[in-house]
Write an enzyme that holds these catalytic residues in place. Structure first.
Site, PDB file in Angstrom:
ATOM      1  N   GLY A 173       0.833  -1.204   0.000  1.00 42.95           N
ATOM      2  CA  GLY A 173       0.000   0.000   0.000  1.00 42.95           C
ATOM      3  C   GLY A 173       0.866   1.251   0.000  1.00 42.95           C
ATOM      4  O   GLY A 173       0.982   1.943   1.018  1.00 42.95           O
ATOM      5  N   GLU A 206      12.657  -4.375  -4.441  1.00 45.01           N
ATOM      6  CA  GLU A 206      11.639  -4.525  -5.486  1.00 45.01           C
ATOM      7  C   GLU A 206      12.257  -4.344  -6.877  1.00 45.01           C
ATOM      8  O   GLU A 206      11.966  -5.087  -7.801  1.00 45.01           O
ATOM      9  CB  GLU A 206      10.503  -3.513  -5.259  1.00 45.01           C
ATOM     10  CG  GLU A 206       9.315  -3.744  -6.188  1.00 45.01           C
ATOM     11  CD  GLU A 206       8.129  -2.829  -5.906  1.00 45.01           C
ATOM     12  OE1 GLU A 206       8.262  -1.894  -5.098  1.00 45.01           O
ATOM     13  OE2 GLU A 206       7.067  -3.054  -6.517  1.00 45.01           O
ATOM     14  N   SER A 255      -1.910  -4.364  -5.490  1.00 49.59           N
ATOM     15  CA  SER A 255      -1.955  -5.702  -6.106  1.00 49.59           C
ATOM     16  C   SER A 255      -2.216  -6.770  -5.050  1.00 49.59           C
ATOM     17  O   SER A 255      -1.662  -6.715  -3.941  1.00 49.59           O
ATOM     18  CB  SER A 255      -0.629  -6.025  -6.793  1.00 49.59           C
ATOM     19  OG  SER A 255      -0.322  -5.047  -7.745  1.00 49.59           O
ATOM     20  N   SER A 299       1.137   3.460  -3.309  1.00 47.08           N
ATOM     21  CA  SER A 299       0.564   4.470  -4.214  1.00 47.08           C
ATOM     22  C   SER A 299      -0.789   4.976  -3.724  1.00 47.08           C
ATOM     23  O   SER A 299      -1.564   4.231  -3.122  1.00 47.08           O
ATOM     24  CB  SER A 299       0.371   3.879  -5.610  1.00 47.08           C
ATOM     25  OG  SER A 299       1.572   3.329  -6.084  1.00 47.08           O
TER      26      SER A 299
HETATM   27  C1  LIG Z   1       0.454  -3.644 -12.746  1.00 45.44           C
HETATM   28  C2  LIG Z   1       0.674  -2.636 -11.671  1.00 45.44           C
HETATM   29  C3  LIG Z   1       0.729  -3.068 -10.356  1.00 45.44           C
HETATM   30  C4  LIG Z   1       0.898  -2.126  -9.337  1.00 45.44           C
HETATM   31  N1  LIG Z   1       0.920  -2.584  -8.044  1.00 45.44           N
HETATM   32  C5  LIG Z   1       1.046  -1.697  -7.039  1.00 45.44           C
HETATM   33  C6  LIG Z   1       0.985  -2.138  -5.690  1.00 45.44           C
HETATM   34  O1  LIG Z   1       0.813  -3.328  -5.414  1.00 45.44           O
HETATM   35  N2  LIG Z   1       1.098  -1.215  -4.708  1.00 45.44           N
HETATM   36  C7  LIG Z   1       1.295   0.110  -4.971  1.00 45.44           C
HETATM   37  O2  LIG Z   1       1.426   0.891  -4.030  1.00 45.44           O
HETATM   38  N3  LIG Z   1       1.342   0.573  -6.249  1.00 45.44           N
HETATM   39  C8  LIG Z   1       1.224  -0.305  -7.284  1.00 45.44           C
HETATM   40  N4  LIG Z   1       1.251   0.140  -8.577  1.00 45.44           N
HETATM   41  C9  LIG Z   1       1.304   1.574  -8.830  1.00 45.44           C
HETATM   42  C10 LIG Z   1       2.614   2.085  -9.429  1.00 45.44           C
HETATM   43  O3  LIG Z   1       3.633   2.102  -8.473  1.00 45.44           O
HETATM   44  C11 LIG Z   1       2.305   3.503  -9.970  1.00 45.44           C
HETATM   45  O4  LIG Z   1       1.371   3.357 -11.014  1.00 45.44           O
HETATM   46  C12 LIG Z   1       3.544   4.201 -10.475  1.00 45.44           C
HETATM   47  O5  LIG Z   1       4.408   4.534  -9.424  1.00 45.44           O
HETATM   48  C13 LIG Z   1       3.193   5.495 -11.282  1.00 45.44           C
HETATM   49  O6  LIG Z   1       2.354   6.311 -10.550  1.00 45.44           O
HETATM   50  P1  LIG Z   1       1.012   6.895 -11.186  1.00 45.44           P
HETATM   51  O7  LIG Z   1       0.250   5.751 -11.774  1.00 45.44           O
HETATM   52  O8  LIG Z   1       0.325   7.708 -10.135  1.00 45.44           O
HETATM   53  O9  LIG Z   1       1.459   7.816 -12.388  1.00 45.44           O
HETATM   54  P2  LIG Z   1       1.961   9.327 -12.284  1.00 45.44           P
HETATM   55  O10 LIG Z   1       2.951   9.438 -11.185  1.00 45.44           O
HETATM   56  O11 LIG Z   1       0.768  10.215 -12.255  1.00 45.44           O
HETATM   57  O12 LIG Z   1       2.726   9.487 -13.655  1.00 45.44           O
HETATM   58  C14 LIG Z   1       2.070   9.796 -14.897  1.00 45.44           C
HETATM   59  C15 LIG Z   1       3.134   9.988 -15.967  1.00 45.44           C
HETATM   60  O13 LIG Z   1       3.952  11.124 -15.649  1.00 45.44           O
HETATM   61  C16 LIG Z   1       5.315  10.766 -15.626  1.00 45.44           C
HETATM   62  N5  LIG Z   1       6.025  11.483 -14.559  1.00 45.44           N
HETATM   63  C17 LIG Z   1       5.583  11.732 -13.311  1.00 45.44           C
HETATM   64  N6  LIG Z   1       6.513  12.406 -12.605  1.00 45.44           N
HETATM   65  C18 LIG Z   1       7.574  12.568 -13.422  1.00 45.44           C
HETATM   66  C19 LIG Z   1       8.856  13.202 -13.271  1.00 45.44           C
HETATM   67  N7  LIG Z   1       9.243  13.750 -12.125  1.00 45.44           N
HETATM   68  N8  LIG Z   1       9.705  13.176 -14.326  1.00 45.44           N
HETATM   69  C20 LIG Z   1       9.337  12.589 -15.520  1.00 45.44           C
HETATM   70  N9  LIG Z   1       8.125  12.008 -15.723  1.00 45.44           N
HETATM   71  C21 LIG Z   1       7.260  11.994 -14.682  1.00 45.44           C
HETATM   72  C22 LIG Z   1       5.315   9.262 -15.305  1.00 45.44           C
HETATM   73  O14 LIG Z   1       6.504   8.633 -15.737  1.00 45.44           O
HETATM   74  C23 LIG Z   1       4.089   8.776 -16.072  1.00 45.44           C
HETATM   75  O15 LIG Z   1       4.405   8.575 -17.424  1.00 45.44           O
HETATM   76  C24 LIG Z   1       1.065  -0.760  -9.629  1.00 45.44           C
HETATM   77  C25 LIG Z   1       1.023  -0.333 -10.963  1.00 45.44           C
HETATM   78  C26 LIG Z   1       0.819  -1.256 -11.973  1.00 45.44           C
HETATM   79  C27 LIG Z   1       0.763  -0.769 -13.379  1.00 45.44           C
END
Ligand SMILES: Cc1cc2nc3c(=O)[nH]c(=O)nc-3n(C[C@H](O)[C@H](O)[C@H](O)COP(=O)(O)OP(=O)(O)OC[C@H]3O[C@@H](n4cnc5c(N)ncnc54)[C@H](O)[C@@H]3O)c2cc1C
Length: 413
Positions: free
Chosen positions: A129, A246, A163, A131
């Site tokens: 937990g 990780e 997840s 994100s």
């Molecule tokens: C299959 C899957 C399983 C997951 N499982 C888990 C889980 O079990 N637990 C958990 O906590 N999370 C989980 N996640 C979440 C994952 O860690 C986040 O999706 C990831 O960290 C990106 O965050 P966001 O989706 O909020 O995208 P955002 O942070 O909103 O990013 C959107 C876009 O902006 C870009 N961006 C953002 N900031 C910057 C920067 N400073 N410089 C350049 N580009 C930038 C990103 O690269 C991306 O392309 C999972 C995600 C997936 C896809």
């Protein structure tokens, strides 16, 4: 440097290979990819079998209850499991590959005694937990709040993309204990029991049809202070340990799965005649060479983790390269699959058919572990899942930022 395996390493391989040959045929039928309780039972049964045979926590130190295997033995272990098409770690991913290792490094003796053995025995499953809707890449902006009340924290907020939470017993949870704007300085790492009142989990369905993750709502959930790993407001440092596991070692076995998938694609190209095209041979050769290089990097990460207890920052290089190459291999699969790669249901007449069961059912989530032949379902499933690879565990852009700033020493963008 002696690149040959020692006698004891060869003996380890032979013993493991013979054990796998004995036990794999006794495994129950693989469950449907969509049935999470059944998947939990399947994955934890396999974990229990590994435990009883002395292979659980192969890379965990002996003090943590693991086997304390040498880096070479760890790599042999991965090679042999992949070679035998043994089940993937599945729902035990978080517990075995990063939450457990974090508790080993950062937990108290009481926490280690309470939480580690059930992970190794396949009795307790963990989720992550971290994100939140407004805190993904910028994790330090998380808002889920924990307020201390005697011997407990009272936690309220929302997590997302959690997840396997549907079948988890515990969650490695990041909460804000400092002031709202305290960012990295006000975060705490807690172990959240998933059976507490006030927890509401709502699964999210992906394009692949699975509810592999979801939203986790927390409303005044009480968590014992004894479940805090590290000090209050020191959770960011603990989180760096979690992320290094990780990104640095958790995905090591996936290079071998990708090699196996690429071999199956090569066979498919031979069957369909596409191998006659020099561009296909070039693309396959290049991907194979890159995977070899990645395997060398994986071995380096494993040795470093064994030497220092925690994988280094190089995990970002590995995670970036692995997730991007998996997308390119998946695209090659779609090209070679032709029109059959637009069909989700398995086509028995497909040139590369056979495969090794439905994707995600005890194989890797994307079904990439296929052996020498590959079904059209495996190709399309691998492709669909490959998109999430460059997002999960930190996006490619974030890995590039880390590499630029913390490895190359470039100024912050
Ligand atoms: C299959 C899957 C399983 C997951 N499982 C888990 C889980 O079990 N637990 C958990 O906590 N999370 C989980 N996640 C979440 C994952 O860690 C986040 O999706 C990831 O960290 C990106 O965050 P966001 O989706 O909020 O995208 P955002 O942070 O909103 O990013 C959107 C876009 O902006 C870009 N961006 C953002 N900031 C910057 C920067 N400073 N410089 C350049 N580009 C930038 C990103 O690269 C991306 O392309 C999972 C995600 C997936 C896809």
């Amino acid at each position: 440097m002696d690149l040959r395996y020692s006698e004891s390493e060869e003996a380890f391989r032979a013993e493991l290979r013979s054990w796998l040959a004995d036990v794999l045929p006794t495994l129950p039928e693989k469950p449907s990819q969509l049935d999470w309780p059944a998947r939990r039972t399947y994955d934890t049964t396999w974990q229990r079998m590994l435990h009883d045979a002395g292979y659980a926590g192969i890379d965990w130190p002996v003090e943590g209850g693991g086997r304390g295997a040498s880096p070479v033995e760890q790599l042999i272990y991965l090679e042999e499991l992949e070679r035998a098409h043994a089940p993937y770690v599945g729902v035990n991913f978080v517990g075995l590959l990063h939450a457990g290792p974090t508790v080993i490094v950062e937990g108290t003796p009481e926490q280690r005694a309470r939480f580690l053995p059930p992970i190794l025995r396949g009795e307790e499953v963990w989720c992550q937990g971290f994100s939140e809707p407004g805190a993904g890449s910028d994790l330090a902006s998380l808002r889920t709040r924990a307020v201390r009340d005697g011997d407990e924290y009272v936690v309220s907020g929302q997590k997302i993309w959690t997840s396997h939470a549907e079948v988890a017993d515990f969650c490695e949870l990041l909460v804000r204990t400092g002031p709202e704007d305290s960012r990295h300085r006000g975060i705490t790492w807690l172990i959240l029991p998933m059976d507490r009142p006030g927890i509401d989990f709502r699964p999210l369905r992906t394009i692949a049809g699975s509810t592999e993750f979801g939203e986790l709502f927390l409303d005044a959930v009480r968590v014992p202070v004894a479940n805090r790993v590290g000090d209050e407001n020191d959770g960011w440092r603990v989180t760096m340990t979690t992320l290094s596991f990780e990104r640095g070692t958790a995905f090591v076995g996936e290079v071998l799965q990708s090699m196996e998938f690429l071999r199956a694609l090569r066979e498919l190209a031979r069957t369909t005649g596409a191998w006659g095209d020099a561009a296909v041979r070039r693309a396959t050769g290049r991907l194979g060479a890159e995977l070899d290089a990645l395997w060398a990097l994986a071995r380096r990460n494993v040795s470093q983790a064994a030497r220092t207890g925690v994988p280094g920052i190089g995990g970002s290089v590995y995670k970036l390269a692995l997730s991007e190459i998996r997308q390119r291999i998946a695209e090659l699969g779609m090209e070679l699959g032709g029109s059959a790669a637009f069909v989700w249901d398995t086509l028995p007449e497909f040139a590369g058919a056979a495969g090794h069961g439905a994707p995600g059912c005890g194989g890797s989530e994307d079904g990439a572990s296929t052996g020498q032949s590959v079904s059209n379902t495996e190709i399309v499933s691998t492709w669909v899942h490959s998109f999430s690879r460059t997002i999960a565990a930190g996006t490619s852009q974030i890995q590039r930022n880390i590499i630029a700033e913390r490895i190359l020493g470039l100024p912050k963008g």
